[in-house]
Each structure stands twice: as C-alpha cells, then as structure tokens.
Design a protein around this motif. Structure first.
Motif, PDB file in Angstrom:
ATOM      1  N   ILE A 433       0.861  -1.182   0.000  1.00  0.00           N
ATOM      2  CA  ILE A 433       0.000   0.000   0.000  1.00  0.00           C
ATOM      3  C   ILE A 433       0.899   1.233   0.000  1.00  0.00           C
ATOM      4  CG2 ILE A 433      -1.672   1.292   1.386  1.00  0.00           C
ATOM      5  CD1 ILE A 433      -2.815  -1.438   2.274  1.00  0.00           C
ATOM      6  N   PRO A 434       0.745   2.109  -0.964  1.00  0.00           N
ATOM      7  CA  PRO A 434       1.729   3.197  -1.194  1.00  0.00           C
ATOM      8  C   PRO A 434       1.529   4.399  -0.282  1.00  0.00           C
ATOM      9  CG  PRO A 434       0.021   3.300  -2.867  1.00  0.00           C
ATOM     10  CD  PRO A 434      -0.323   2.137  -1.986  1.00  0.00           C
ATOM     11  N   VAL A 435       1.829   4.180   0.981  1.00  0.00           N
ATOM     12  CA  VAL A 435       1.607   5.232   1.966  1.00  0.00           C
ATOM     13  C   VAL A 435       2.756   5.182   2.966  1.00  0.00           C
ATOM     14  CG1 VAL A 435       0.229   5.594   4.036  1.00  0.00           C
ATOM     15  CG2 VAL A 435      -0.898   5.486   1.832  1.00  0.00           C
ATOM     16  N   VAL A 436       3.173   6.359   3.469  1.00  0.00           N
ATOM     17  CA  VAL A 436       4.152   6.361   4.555  1.00  0.00           C
ATOM     18  C   VAL A 436       3.589   7.125   5.754  1.00  0.00           C
ATOM     19  CG1 VAL A 436       6.123   6.234   2.975  1.00  0.00           C
ATOM     20  CG2 VAL A 436       5.364   8.448   3.842  1.00  0.00           C
ATOM     21  N   TYR A 437       4.121   6.785   6.905  1.00  0.00           N
ATOM     22  CA  TYR A 437       3.691   7.451   8.124  1.00  0.00           C
ATOM     23  C   TYR A 437       4.833   8.308   8.628  1.00  0.00           C
ATOM     24  CZ  TYR A 437       0.027   3.979   7.805  1.00  0.00           C
ATOM     25  OH  TYR A 437      -1.005   3.220   7.353  1.00  0.00           O
ATOM     26  N   CYS A 438       4.557   9.580   8.670  1.00  0.00           N
ATOM     27  CA  CYS A 438       5.581  10.539   9.095  1.00  0.00           C
ATOM     28  C   CYS A 438       5.179  11.078  10.450  1.00  0.00           C
ATOM     29  CB  CYS A 438       5.669  11.666   8.056  1.00  0.00           C
ATOM     30  SG  CYS A 438       6.650  13.061   8.604  1.00  0.00           S
ATOM     31  N   ASN A 439       6.141  11.200  11.321  1.00  0.00           N
ATOM     32  CA  ASN A 439       5.854  11.704  12.654  1.00  0.00           C
ATOM     33  C   ASN A 439       5.303  13.122  12.618  1.00  0.00           C
ATOM     34  OD1 ASN A 439       6.574   9.414  13.923  1.00  0.00           O
ATOM     35  ND2 ASN A 439       8.714  10.033  14.248  1.00  0.00           N
ATOM     36  N   LYS A 440       5.764  13.881  11.641  1.00  0.00           N
ATOM     37  CA  LYS A 440       5.319  15.274  11.544  1.00  0.00           C
ATOM     38  C   LYS A 440       4.052  15.413  10.700  1.00  0.00           C
ATOM     39  CE  LYS A 440       9.928  17.205  11.937  1.00  0.00           C
ATOM     40  NZ  LYS A 440      11.045  17.594  11.074  1.00  0.00           N
ATOM     41  N   CYS A 441       4.067  14.762   9.528  1.00  0.00           N
ATOM     42  CA  CYS A 441       2.976  15.000   8.576  1.00  0.00           C
ATOM     43  C   CYS A 441       1.850  13.973   8.679  1.00  0.00           C
ATOM     44  CB  CYS A 441       3.497  15.012   7.145  1.00  0.00           C
ATOM     45  SG  CYS A 441       5.012  15.932   6.927  1.00  0.00           S
ATOM     46  N   GLY A 442       2.070  12.936   9.444  1.00  0.00           N
ATOM     47  CA  GLY A 442       1.023  11.918   9.543  1.00  0.00           C
ATOM     48  C   GLY A 442       1.028  10.995   8.336  1.00  0.00           C
ATOM     49  N   ILE A 443      -0.157  10.680   7.867  1.00  0.00           N
ATOM     50  CA  ILE A 443      -0.264   9.766   6.719  1.00  0.00           C
ATOM     51  C   ILE A 443       0.049  10.535   5.442  1.00  0.00           C
ATOM     52  CG2 ILE A 443      -1.835   8.354   5.358  1.00  0.00           C
ATOM     53  CD1 ILE A 443      -3.395   7.828   7.964  1.00  0.00           C
ATOM     54  N   VAL A 444       1.068  10.071   4.736  1.00  0.00           N
ATOM     55  CA  VAL A 444       1.439  10.751   3.489  1.00  0.00           C
ATOM     56  C   VAL A 444       1.446   9.747   2.341  1.00  0.00           C
ATOM     57  CG1 VAL A 444       3.177  12.138   2.317  1.00  0.00           C
ATOM     58  CG2 VAL A 444       2.939  12.278   4.802  1.00  0.00           C
ATOM     59  N   PRO A 445       0.656  10.016   1.312  1.00  0.00           N
ATOM     60  CA  PRO A 445       0.668   9.113   0.160  1.00  0.00           C
ATOM     61  C   PRO A 445       1.994   9.214  -0.587  1.00  0.00           C
ATOM     62  CG  PRO A 445      -0.967  10.886  -0.115  1.00  0.00           C
ATOM     63  CD  PRO A 445      -0.303  11.102   1.193  1.00  0.00           C
ATOM     64  N   VAL A 446       2.464   8.096  -1.111  1.00  0.00           N
ATOM     65  CA  VAL A 446       3.679   8.111  -1.919  1.00  0.00           C
ATOM     66  C   VAL A 446       3.342   8.817  -3.234  1.00  0.00           C
ATOM     67  CG1 VAL A 446       5.321   6.649  -3.174  1.00  0.00           C
ATOM     68  CG2 VAL A 446       4.514   5.977  -0.890  1.00  0.00           C
ATOM     69  N   PRO A 447       4.152   9.792  -3.641  1.00  0.00           N
ATOM     70  CA  PRO A 447       3.834  10.500  -4.894  1.00  0.00           C
ATOM     71  C   PRO A 447       3.846   9.548  -6.098  1.00  0.00           C
ATOM     72  CG  PRO A 447       5.612  11.583  -3.716  1.00  0.00           C
ATOM     73  CD  PRO A 447       5.375  10.299  -3.017  1.00  0.00           C
ATOM     74  N   GLU A 448       2.995   9.847  -7.054  1.00  0.00           N
ATOM     75  CA  GLU A 448       2.866   8.998  -8.238  1.00  0.00           C
ATOM     76  C   GLU A 448       4.197   8.704  -8.912  1.00  0.00           C
ATOM     77  OE1 GLU A 448      -1.208  10.417  -9.795  1.00  0.00           O
ATOM     78  OE2 GLU A 448      -0.049   9.839 -11.561  1.00  0.00           O
ATOM     79  N   LYS A 449       5.042   9.736  -8.942  1.00  0.00           N
ATOM     80  CA  LYS A 449       6.307   9.565  -9.658  1.00  0.00           C
ATOM     81  C   LYS A 449       7.225   8.545  -8.983  1.00  0.00           C
ATOM     82  CE  LYS A 449       8.601  13.538  -7.450  1.00  0.00           C
ATOM     83  NZ  LYS A 449       9.188  12.781  -6.331  1.00  0.00           N
ATOM     84  N   ASP A 450       6.975   8.290  -7.711  1.00  0.00           N
ATOM     85  CA  ASP A 450       7.816   7.324  -6.990  1.00  0.00           C
ATOM     86  C   ASP A 450       7.294   5.893  -7.082  1.00  0.00           C
ATOM     87  OD1 ASP A 450       9.435   9.387  -6.293  1.00  0.00           O
ATOM     88  OD2 ASP A 450       8.512   9.695  -4.324  1.00  0.00           O
ATOM     89  N   LEU A 451       6.209   5.714  -7.804  1.00  0.00           N
ATOM     90  CA  LEU A 451       5.666   4.359  -7.956  1.00  0.00           C
ATOM     91  C   LEU A 451       6.513   3.580  -8.956  1.00  0.00           C
ATOM     92  CD1 LEU A 451       1.797   4.952  -8.039  1.00  0.00           C
ATOM     93  CD2 LEU A 451       3.285   4.518  -6.065  1.00  0.00           C
ATOM     94  N   PRO A 452       6.613   2.295  -8.846  1.00  0.00           N
ATOM     95  CA  PRO A 452       5.958   1.490  -7.817  1.00  0.00           C
ATOM     96  C   PRO A 452       6.734   1.472  -6.504  1.00  0.00           C
ATOM     97  CG  PRO A 452       7.207   0.081  -9.289  1.00  0.00           C
ATOM     98  CD  PRO A 452       7.336   1.474  -9.828  1.00  0.00           C
ATOM     99  N   VAL A 453       6.005   1.309  -5.415  1.00  0.00           N
ATOM    100  CA  VAL A 453       6.655   0.946  -4.162  1.00  0.00           C
ATOM    101  C   VAL A 453       6.921  -0.543  -4.315  1.00  0.00           C
ATOM    102  CG1 VAL A 453       6.407   0.697  -1.682  1.00  0.00           C
ATOM    103  CG2 VAL A 453       5.390   2.672  -2.855  1.00  0.00           C
ATOM    104  N   LEU A 454       8.197  -0.859  -4.530  1.00  0.00           N
ATOM    105  CA  LEU A 454       8.525  -2.252  -4.849  1.00  0.00           C
ATOM    106  C   LEU A 454       8.422  -3.155  -3.628  1.00  0.00           C
ATOM    107  CD1 LEU A 454      11.575  -1.947  -7.241  1.00  0.00           C
ATOM    108  CD2 LEU A 454       9.318  -2.889  -7.794  1.00  0.00           C
TER     109      LEU A 454
END
Length: 813
Positions: A433-454
């Motif tokens: 699932i292309p999402v990261v959890y940041c302590n500051k920003c909370g739930i952040v979607p992985v930007p399209e250009k960085d896909l795929p999250v391998l």
RNA sequence: GCGGGAGUGCCGGAGUGGUCAAACGGGCAGGACUUAAGAUCCUGUGGCUUAGUGCCUACGCAGGUUCGAAUCCUGUCUCCCGCACCA
C-alpha cells in the motif's frame, strides 16, 4: 489414415503462434468481441481436466466469433499474488516469487497444449511490478477522491491466515480459505475502500446485466437495501438513532437491545449491572468459540444494562438490554424491540419476562398479549397507538414516519447490508500500500512519480509480517518533509488486483498509464465473461465498483465491466467428487492428450452436458468422442470429391449451419455437437468440396487441430480458424427431406416389428409403395422396392394392395 | 428460516403446451468381419399386440387448468447450491 495427434497439435500450435493468428489489434474496423475467462491463481500443481473444461468454453466462443468476422480479444493472465504462495514459502522455504514464476511457466505450457487461442502477447501477472504499480496508482486516485480511508474498527481476523479479511471473505462466520476457522473480531486501524458510496448504483444496475439470475440475486441480497425509518431514542440524555422497517409498531416498543459487540456498549452499562454484563459477555464469547452449528441454534440471550431509553412518541422509559442477536454494524447496532410483532423480540421477551404490548390487530381475530405463542408479523390495524389508532399499518408506516420527521424525532432512511471493503492485509505476497507514516505529517501518500513501491525480495518468512520485519523497506523518508518516516507494511487484498485486470489486457504494456483510454473504451466492456459462481459477491462485486469509480474519475466511459456472465459447471472425477488434487481424482490433460489427442478431450468435455452443468469425467465416455473423431478422419481419407451434391445433403448442411450457429452463440455446445455429428454421419461417400469445407468449419471450434489438418488436406493454404463461418442458405433447407428421412426410419422399424412378430431372422424384404414415393425408398439398404402398379413385381401374398400414401406395404419371405 | 436450481430410460443427458417412447452419447445384447481377440460396421434395447405403422404405460409423488402437459398452476417429498438472527 492414421493421425499422430501429438504431432498435429504441435504443428498447428506452432503455426498459429508463428503467424500470430490470434493477435488482437484495436485499430480494426471490425466489430469487437471480448471473451474472457477469470484469470487463474497459478497453483503449483498445474492444470487438470477441470481447467481444460473451463478454458475450452471460452476458446470455442472466441474461435466462433473470430470466424464470424469479429475482432476478438481473448487474453490470459495470472492472479499471481496471494496467500498460498506465501504459505508455501514459509513451509517449504521457497521464495514466493520463485514458486509463482515456475507455476506460471507451467500453466502457460499446459494451456498452450490445450490449443487455446489466446493472444499471448497480452499476458499479465499481478505480481509483476509493471502491473501492481498501477494498483498503487488506483489506490492513490481513490485516496484523492475520498474513496479510500483509514479507520479503526472491528474487523474480521483469521488466525490461520494471520491477516484481516473483508466481509465478503467471511463465509458463515468462518474464513473463506479455512472453513474450520472462525474469524475473530479485532479492533484495528485499517484501510477501507468506500464501496458503499456506490451501493445504490451497484444494486440498480444489476437488473440490466445478462448474468445468471442466481448470481444477480446473490449480489442483490449481499448489497441488501432496505427502506425504513431512523428513530431517535434518548438514552441517558443522549440521542441514539435506531433503524427500523416497522415504525408502525413504535407504540409497542417495550425494550431496546444493543449489540453485545457494540463498541459503545459499556457507555450504557450502570455500575450495578457491570458485573452481570461482563459475565454475559464472557459467556457469549465462549459460545462463539464453538462450532458454527451451535451458534446457529443459539438462543436469544441478553442482559439488562441498567440504562433506560425514552420512546420519542410515548415518552415511556423502556429498559436497554445487551443482546447476542443484534448485529453490531448494521444500522446503529441497537434495535427497538416490539415483542408482539417481531419473532426475535418475542422470544427474548418471553425468556426474560418483559412486557408484551399488542399494537397491530389483525382483521379476522383478536390478539391477546398473554395468550400469544408467537409474534404477529402480519398486517392489521393499529391499536394502543394514540392518534394512529384504527389506521391500517401500511398507512401508519408512512404517517408515523412523517410525524417523526415533523417533530424532528426521526427520518425516512435507507440501510444497506453492504459494508466498505477492507483491503489491508498483514501479509507479504501482495501489492504494498503506497503510503508512509511521518511523525510530523502523519499519513502521506507516496507521490505517483515514486511508484511502484517495490515489494522487497529479500525478506524473512515465518517471523510475522515479512514487510514489517524488513528494516530496509520500512524505514524511509517522508515525501513531504524529508524527515524519518515508516512505510505502510500492509499489502492489498488480492481482489484489488483482480478488480481491473481485464482492462489492463487492453493495453498491457503501457508504461505511462494503467491503460490507454481509447484502447480500453474500444475493447471494454467484456462481452462474455466466464468463471465460477463463487465470485458472486467478491470479485464480481469489486470489479463493478472499480468500473464505476474509474468511470467517475474519467478513466473509462462505461459503467459495467461484464455484459454477459457465464458460470461453467464443475468437473467431477469418476468418483463423483469435484476434481481436485487433494481428492486425488484428477485427470490430467497430458495423459488424455497422449492417448486420444486434446481435440478428443475437448469434444468429450463439451458433449457431456450443457457447459453450465456439473459433469462427471468418464474414461469410457471419451471413447465415444474418440470414435467419432476417427470416423471423421477416415471419412476425409476416403471421400470422393464431386461437383454437385444432392439437394438432400444441401438441405441437411444448411439446416445444421443454421442450428449450430445459434447453439454456439448461446453456449449450448452439447447440442451443437450432436448436430455436427449427425451432419457428418449423413454425408455420402461422394460429396462436393464446398460441403466438406463448410462441415469442417462448423466442427473447427470444438476440435481446432484436427480440422486445421483436414482443411489443409483439402488443399487449402489458409488457416481454417481465420476462415469465414458458413452462412445458412435458407432456400436450400427443405423440410421434406427430413420427413422422408423419418418415413424411411418408420419403414425400417415396421420391418423390424414384423420380423419380431414372425420370428423370421433374416428374411428377404419386399416393399410396395405408391409410384411417386419410389424415389424416397429406393435407396434403402436391404430391401427390394416395387411400385404398386409395377406389373412385374414379386408379390405372392398380394400385400401391395395394403399400400397407402406414406405407408408402404411390406412382405417378408 | 429465506432465496435459487433440479428430480426423465440401465447410465450421462436432450426435450419446456401438441408432430415425443424420448435427440446424442455410454453401457448391454445380437449379427457381420476375423483362426481368435481387439478395432470397425450393422441391428436391437418400456410393454402388449395384429405380419405392421395400433394400443397401453413413463417424465419424483398427489391433485388441478386445458381439446391436449414432462412442459403451466397448487400441494407434497427428495437432492444440490447460496444467505443466514440485517430489526
């Protein structure tokens, strides 16, 4: 002629492939036709006859449509993510990637030997990052649109799968993969897809689908729309909405029941009742560990919470109970109980001695709350209901709802059984699932250009979620602020993969986008989808949701993915059980192919019964198909080609063309085969090339290799599979020939009858017919035919005088 | 409990208002071929009956509608499948 089936099969499979006979191009001016079988999970054990049966159904239609001038798209791919591969990895220590790739290789090889006319160039595999990249893309799009959300809620957990499950994957309280494993409720924060946003449309459009009624009904019931009224009860000074379809019984409410699984249950429990409630919860938990059967027979049980609710119309205070029979996540998880008019409430009230108040009186007799042995759920007129007394209850439903609305005590509403689709899985072998959890920003979607999250390949199995234990994968930087962040370690339900794969086939190599819109809009929707009925409320529902969501985001122009759906039957082994490796009753295509050729197997599978029925494999039965095929081959070996054929043959041919065409169109393959057999059986030793060719074409979809071979033998250079399907010439169909055929049959049976009666075993047979009928009977074998007016006829017993129109006279000597 | 489907010969299965003892296949029986077996081909395969094209019986069971039903309706039994306390 002896045929080396194996060599012939290889020869034509290779030629088809070399010449790209089945490659589909969308720039064609021809009308498109998209045939699709549900893409399989590539299991390590490979294909058996059951698979061959399934794929042959589609292949026949694809070949038929191609010959009928359609631009046919008929692709194959693999649903290659999923638990079995990962579990095998844990057990056998083989990486899922490796075992999956091997299994796919095996599948392809086997499918090719079945002579299936797939456009292999369009292959796709969901574990390929070129594919699952777009799963991630869709996830982000859904997120943008608000169709994906993360929420903590009670979810289904299978302890064997070690992951949560969607509602659709829970069957009878147990895991869909583990019938013996009851799912547990866990309260977890998970990703959901808002399928409910389309509940109405998903329901309404079902009627327009050309699907089996059974599937349509199942899906309708799953979505489960009910009209009703939401009524606000006041509990401990707080408003609590309650859903009911029977607002007409509001004056009969004598208690309330909140689900024992309700997350807010404890809010209603008073100090005095706390111990008792806890005891009760423990008890029902223990029960739920038992087998499903026992749960089914469970009594309605409950416990008083100590709180009271205020009936908004009567202002009466009624006790709030916690109960084991109320569904926590339907409506608000609390129901108003009207024991006089609801069987469940009635049973509950009887058990706990709660007051029963009759508010609907049937027309023909009088209800007495004290004497009732069951709830009265029928129609009637209201009593004990203040100003609504004497009103018919149907009318009261409307009037009371209006009254509640006017006084802001309730409102008309619609409830669905359908829940949002939980897609998080705590497993490795799936799309990250292309999402990261940041302590500051909370739930952040992985930007399209960085896909795929391998999906990382180097992971440890058997120590929890391999993604969660993989530091390299987990630790990342926030795409927004660049500070330390953690990746989501859940993967997507594999039903996410299968929800749109049929669109990817339309443009499977696209690196820039999931697919080219033009291409998808050209090929889609799928004209004929073929697969098992078990997906009624899973894959088929999710795919419909996906299509609608994609349409509303402007990716596609259609709202339904599958116009026609066909559920094939199950192939059973000779022991009567469904053919499966674990049963040990599998018949392998390779073995049958070796002995009879794959065409024989195809023909046999399709002849047994209508393909939507369950069928049984029979080692003897296939002999019949084999005999027929040999017969056809021998016939082509001996047949003498002449210019013109009898009108009788032309009539038969054209009639067969007409009927077979219709039968194939409706997937009544078994009937088509019977007619084709009949046609070949009635072809004479001398016949025209045209008749031979047309007959062969009719036969081709069923037995593609042999017909190609015979087609070539007739001197043709082209592929029969790319030839034009014959068109029936109605003018040549003459029913009189059929009648004559019948007449001859009848005569033969009459002769037999007389033989039997007289006991003559091999007599000489003389037949006397009207002069104009001479033509009909003269070619019948083994009899001597005379016209009744023939002066030289042999008729010692003067039988000829018995002859009548259509009734020849018979003399046996 | 609710919903969906099915019950036809020795068997697999066609047939969904008349032309149907029931397509086609399997099995079985008889015959031809063969030294023989296999393969192949032919014939038969509900009952009765007259040297004939007739009658009877059959489509889970019991009724009904109809000039006429395997086919439509009602009840009933059996089997399969799906959903299951959705208020």
């Amino acid at each position: 002629m002896k045929m080396n089936f194996k060599a012939i099969e290889k020869k034509w499979q290779k030629r088809w492939e070399d010449k790209k006979a089945f490659s589909a191009k969308e720039d064609s001016k021809k009308k498109k036709f998209y045939v699709l079988e549900m893409y399989p999970y590539p299991s390590g054990s490979g294909l058996h006859m059951g698979h061959a049966f399934n794929y042959t159904i589609g292949d026949i239609l694809a070949r038929f449509k191609r010959m009928n001038g359609f631009n046919v798209l008929y692709p194959m791919g693999y649903d290659s993510f999923g638990l079995p591969a990962e579990n095998a990895a844990i057990k056998a220590g083989k990486h899922p990637k490796k075992s999956t790739d091997e299994a796919i290789k095996k599948y392809i090889k086997q499918q090719k030997t079945l002579g299936l006319s797939y456009d292999w160039n369009r292959i796709l595999m969901s574990h390929d990052s070129e594919y699952y990249k777009w799963n991630q893309f869709w996830f982000l799009k859904f997120l943008e649109k608000g169709l994906v959300y993360r929420k903590k809620s009670p979810v289904n957990w299978c302890s064997k799968c070690n992951t949560v499950l969607a509602n659709e994957q829970v069957l009878g309280g147990c895991c869909w993969r583990h019938e013996d494993t009851e799912v547990k409720i866990k309260h977890l924060e998970q990703w959901f897809i808002k399928t409910t946003a389309y509940a109405n449309e998903l329901l309404d459009c079902i009627d327009n689908l050309q699907w089996p009624d059974k599937i349509k009904t199942m899906q309708k019931n799953w979505i489960g729309k009910s009209h009703g009224t939401e009524i606000d009860f006041e509990v401990n000074g707080k408003k609590f909405p309650v859903f009911t379809t029977r607002p007409d019984t509001i004056y009969g409410v004598t208690f309330m029941v909140i689900s024992a699984q309700h997350p807010r249950l404890m809010e209603f429990v008073t100090k005095e009742q706390k111990k008792e409630v806890e005891r009760f919860l423990k008890k029902i938990k223990r029960v739920s560990q038992k087998s499903m059967k026992e749960v089914e027979e469970l009594d309605k049980e409950g416990v008083f919470t100590g709180s009271y609710a205020v009936n908004p119309v009567t202002k009466e205070k009624v006790p709030v109970w916690a109960g084991n029979f109320v569904v926590a996540d339907y409506g608000s998880g609390m129901v108003m109980a009207v024991p006089a008019h609801d069987q469940r409430d009635f049973e509950f009230a009887k058990k706990y001695n709660i007051n029963i108040k009759v508010v609907i009186q049937p027309e023909t007799y009088e209800l007495d709350a004290k004497k009732m042995s069951r709830a009265y759920t029928g129609e009637g007129n209201l009593i004990n209901s203040d100003k609504f007394n004497n009103m018919n209850n149907r009318e009261a439903i409307i009037k009371i709802t209006k009254f509640l609305e006017k006084n802001k005590l309730g409102r008309e509403t619609i409830q669905f059984k359908l829940r949002d689709w939980l897609i998080s899985r705590q497993r490795y072998w799936g799309t990250p699932i292309p999402v990261v959890y940041c302590n500051k920003c909370g739930i952040v979607p992985v930007p399209e250009k960085d896909l795929p999250v391998l999906l990382p390949m180097n992971v440890k199995f058997g120590e929890g979620n391999p993604l969660a234990t993989n530091e390299k994968f987990v630790n990342t930087k926030c795409p927004k602020c660049g500070s330390k962040a953690r990746r989501e370690t859940d993967t997507m339900d594999t039903f996410f993969d299968s929800s749109w794969y049929y669109m990817r086939y339309c443009d499977n190599k696209n690196k820039k986008e999931p697919f080219d819109k033009k291409k998808v809009n050209y090929w889609m929707p799928v004209d004929q989808y073929i697969g098992g009925a078990e997906h009624a409320c899973l894959h088929l529902l999710y795919s419909r949701f996906f299509t609608k969501a994609l349409r509303d985001m402007g990716f596609v122009k259609f709202g339904e993915p599958f116009i026609k759906l066909f559920n094939q039957g199950m192939l059973h082994g000779e022991d009567g059980a469904v053919m499966s490796k674990s049963r040990g009753n599998v018949v392998l295509p390779e073995e049958i192919s070796e002995r009879y050729g794959i065409d024989t197997a195809r023909l046999f599978l399709m002849s047994i019964a209508s393909p939507d029925k369950d069928i049984e494999w029979s080692d003897r039965g296939i002999e019949g198909s084999s005999r027929f095929i040999r017969k056809v081959i021998n016939y082509f070996d001996k047949v003498e080609i002449i210019k013109n054929v009898e009108a009788r043959i032309e009539s038969k041919l054209n009639k067969t063309i007409k009927e077979v065409t219709k039968d194939i169109e409706c997937l009544r393959y078994n009937l088509a085969i019977i007619k084709i057999r009949d046609l070949f059986n009635s072809l004479p030793e001398k016949v025209s090339k045209d008749v031979l060719e047309k007959s062969l074409k009719l036969f081709h979809p069923f037995c593609p290799h042999i017909t190609e071979e015979l087609w070539e033998k007739l001197g043709n250079k082209s592929f029969i599979t790319l030839e034009k399907w014959p068109i029936a010439d109605e003018k040549k169909i003459d029913e009189r020939f059929d009648m004559q055929e019948q007449a001859v049959k009848k005569l033969k049976s009459d002769i037999e009858q007389i033989k039997k009666l007289t006991g003559k075993k091999a007599p000489k047979v003389y037949v006397y017919v009207l002069p104009r009928e001479l033509e009909i009977y003269k070619s019948v074998d083994g009899i001597k035919v005379f016209a009744v007016n023939d002066k030289n006829k042999y008729d010692p017993e003067n039988k000829s005088k018995k002859a009548k129109p259509n009734k020849p006279a018979i003399y046996l000597e």
